[in-house]
Design a protein around this motif. Structure first.
Motif, PDB file in Angstrom:
ATOM      1  N   THR A 172       0.854  -1.199   0.000  1.00  0.00           N
ATOM      2  CA  THR A 172       0.000   0.000   0.000  1.00  0.00           C
ATOM      3  C   THR A 172       0.885   1.243   0.000  1.00  0.00           C
ATOM      4  OG1 THR A 172      -1.706  -1.156   1.284  1.00  0.00           O
ATOM      5  CG2 THR A 172      -1.801   1.262   1.246  1.00  0.00           C
ATOM      6  N   ASP A 183      -2.268   4.608  -3.274  1.00  0.00           N
ATOM      7  CA  ASP A 183      -3.553   4.114  -2.784  1.00  0.00           C
ATOM      8  C   ASP A 183      -4.243   5.119  -1.872  1.00  0.00           C
ATOM      9  OD1 ASP A 183      -3.361   1.124  -3.656  1.00  0.00           O
ATOM     10  OD2 ASP A 183      -1.456   1.517  -2.645  1.00  0.00           O
ATOM     11  N   GLY A 242      -9.447   5.049  -7.692  1.00  0.00           N
ATOM     12  CA  GLY A 242      -9.370   4.172  -6.530  1.00  0.00           C
ATOM     13  C   GLY A 242      -8.736   4.817  -5.317  1.00  0.00           C
ATOM     14  N   SER A 255     -10.423   0.963   6.678  1.00  0.00           N
ATOM     15  CA  SER A 255     -11.796   0.547   6.359  1.00  0.00           C
ATOM     16  C   SER A 255     -12.126   0.840   4.900  1.00  0.00           C
ATOM     17  CB  SER A 255     -12.790   1.266   7.267  1.00  0.00           C
ATOM     18  OG  SER A 255     -12.559   0.944   8.620  1.00  0.00           O
ATOM     19  N   LEU A 276      -9.994   1.137   2.423  1.00  0.00           N
ATOM     20  CA  LEU A 276      -9.215   0.225   1.575  1.00  0.00           C
ATOM     21  C   LEU A 276      -9.874  -1.142   1.524  1.00  0.00           C
ATOM     22  CD1 LEU A 276      -5.577   1.144   2.706  1.00  0.00           C
ATOM     23  CD2 LEU A 276      -6.613   1.600   0.467  1.00  0.00           C
ATOM     24  N   LEU A 277     -10.409  -1.577   2.644  1.00  0.00           N
ATOM     25  CA  LEU A 277     -11.116  -2.858   2.664  1.00  0.00           C
ATOM     26  C   LEU A 277     -12.355  -2.803   1.778  1.00  0.00           C
ATOM     27  CD1 LEU A 277     -11.196  -5.689   3.964  1.00  0.00           C
ATOM     28  CD2 LEU A 277     -12.585  -4.708   5.804  1.00  0.00           C
ATOM     29  N   ARG A 279     -12.776  -0.892  -0.764  1.00  0.00           N
ATOM     30  CA  ARG A 279     -12.345  -0.757  -2.150  1.00  0.00           C
ATOM     31  C   ARG A 279     -12.118  -2.103  -2.816  1.00  0.00           C
ATOM     32  NH1 ARG A 279      -6.688   2.110  -3.735  1.00  0.00           N
ATOM     33  NH2 ARG A 279      -5.994   0.065  -3.040  1.00  0.00           N
ATOM     34  N   GLN A 280     -11.789  -3.109  -2.029  1.00  0.00           N
ATOM     35  CA  GLN A 280     -11.581  -4.441  -2.601  1.00  0.00           C
ATOM     36  C   GLN A 280     -12.843  -4.950  -3.281  1.00  0.00           C
ATOM     37  OE1 GLN A 280     -10.130  -7.019   0.490  1.00  0.00           O
ATOM     38  NE2 GLN A 280      -8.203  -5.920   0.730  1.00  0.00           N
ATOM     39  N   ALA A 281     -13.996  -4.552  -2.763  1.00  0.00           N
ATOM     40  CA  ALA A 281     -15.262  -5.006  -3.347  1.00  0.00           C
ATOM     41  C   ALA A 281     -15.749  -4.097  -4.466  1.00  0.00           C
ATOM     42  CB  ALA A 281     -16.333  -5.092  -2.253  1.00  0.00           C
ATOM     43  N   THR A 282     -15.488  -2.794  -4.365  1.00  0.00           N
ATOM     44  CA  THR A 282     -16.072  -1.855  -5.316  1.00  0.00           C
ATOM     45  C   THR A 282     -15.067  -1.304  -6.324  1.00  0.00           C
ATOM     46  OG1 THR A 282     -15.624   0.078  -3.923  1.00  0.00           O
ATOM     47  CG2 THR A 282     -17.669  -1.123  -3.503  1.00  0.00           C
ATOM     48  N   GLY A 283     -13.789  -1.338  -5.969  1.00  0.00           N
ATOM     49  CA  GLY A 283     -12.770  -0.727  -6.815  1.00  0.00           C
ATOM     50  C   GLY A 283     -12.762   0.782  -6.732  1.00  0.00           C
TER      51      GLY A 283
END
Length: 398
Positions: free
Chosen positions: A14, A97, A124, A190, A192-193, A195-199
């Motif tokens: 990151t 990031d 992102g 939170s 960043l977490l 973002r893993q699902a939504t980009g």
């Protein structure tokens, strides 16, 4: 204890671009760096973060304030007043990031490093903004300078801190600054977490005033229920008794926290006073709070009969929650602190190591290591620019 390898740290991989200064922002980014993030600290050429010269305690050329907030980071010297310098920051953010800033209101838009500009280049991006009073330019305090003690005063925290008959007191540590830094770090992780699902990145806005009022916790809730202001009680607690520091015969203090009837009876046993346990004035916590003044006077007299460590041994033997009121010297030498390996040696180029406080976290049983000394101003400018393909950019570092 073996340090956790950097590649196994949670935020390894990151990248954070950090244009914050002084306390709240750098505290946030140091936590992220300790957890493995590559934090690129943007500093003014030659001058650097103003915390480098804050306060009166120094190790070498840097203040204790700077050293406490900036380990595990890389420094790039860039002049944000120069168009080329601003473009360098925007280029760095394209490959990052996270972006963290705590500049004065309106400054990021003026420099074209605001959320809309940077997120257009990097959708992102998690963009964290930390202010004193809030980001809304229409707010009543927008544009006013705000720092930690001002926030403590405004939030009401200062009004409930200090001795009962004394003036309001500043909390001994900068709760608004460091609370905001920790809240920002938590919010970034939170985001960043998510973002893993939504980009998709997020814009995060925090301010010291909100954080300090949030940190009032039960004190705020009690006020909202009763509508009453709370008195200053020194080391005592407004809702429990006895729950405060007491002076022993040798002049040193111990803290007793008999939070309920069980611990009150154990305290009476330790004092070898069964009659006190049977006294109806002190039967319940509500009773003890109602008769607090008489109870405290009685306990002060009893506890003045022995030295602090004698009382601690007796109280611990009876299972009473208690502890010494340590000085900082005593706290840093405390056997539990030493056992926890909380103090680590900070590497210092060309000088002896400097002790510092580690991140209070073990990962899989191992301490998170200090990997980098707090950087010199612009120490990593060439290195970072080369990594981001900006090696041919005109030098902006001294």
């Amino acid at each position: 204890m073996i340090p956790v390898p950097v590649t196994e740290l949670p935020l390894s991989g990151t990248t954070v671009v950090d244009v914050s200064h002084l306390a709240a922002g750098p505290w946030c980014t140091m936590v992220l760096a300790d957890l493995g993030a590559d934090v690129i600290k943007i500093e003014r050429p030659g001058i650097g973060d103003m915390s480098r010269t804050a306060g009166g305690v120094y190790a070498g050329q840097d203040s204790a304030v700077f050293l406490a907030l900036n380990r595990n980071k890389r420094s790039v010297a860039v002049d944000l007043k120069d168009p080329e310098g601003r473009e360098i920051v925007r280029r760095l953010v394209e490959g990052a990031d996270v972006f963290v800033e705590n500049l004065r209101a309106g400054k990021t838009a003026e420099l074209a490093i605001d959320y809309d500009t940077l997120s257009a280049r990097n959708p992102g991006l998690v963009y964290a903004s930390i202010s004193a009073f809030g980001a809304d330019p229409s707010g009543p305090y927008a544009g006013l300078p705000g720092n930690d003690p001002i926030i403590q005063a405004l939030s009401g925290a200062m009004s409930i801190t200090g001795e009962q008959d004394g003036p309001p007191a500043r909390q001994g540590v900068s709760v608004p600054d460091f609370g905001a830094g920790m809240m920002a770090a938590f919010s970034i992780v939170s985001a960043l977490l998510g973002r893993q699902a939504t980009g998709r990145g997020r814009k995060l806005e925090l301010n010291l005033l909100d954080v300090e009022i949030f940190a009032l916790g039960p004190r705020a809730q009690e006020h909202l229920i009763t509508g009453e202001d709370q008195p200053r009680l020194g080391s005592a607690h407004p809702q429990f008794a006895p729950y405060q520091a007491f002076r022993a015969r040798d002049g040193r203090y111990l803290y007793i926290a008999a939070i309920n009837e069980k611990f009150w009876r154990l305290l009476c046993d330790a004092l070898e006073d069964p009659g006190l346990a049977a006294d109806p004035d002190y039967a319940t916590n509500v009773d003890r709070c109602r008769h607090r003044e008489a109870l405290v006077s009685l306990l002060e007299t009893r506890l003045a009969a022995r030295d602090r460590d004698e009382w601690l041994a007796m109280l611990e033997r009876h299972g009473v929650p208690c502890g010494p009121v340590n000085t900082l010297t005593e706290a840093m030498a405390d056997p539990q602190v030493r056992h926890n390996e909380l103090l680590v040696e900070l590497p210092r180029p060309g000088a002896a190591t400097l002790p510092t406080v580690a991140l209070p976290l073990h990962l899989d049983g191992e301490r998170v290591a200090v990997r980098r000394t707090p950087p010199r101003v612009g120490e990593h400018t060439d290195e970072v620019l080369a990594e981001f393909g900006l090696h041919g950019t005109q030098r902006v570092a001294p």
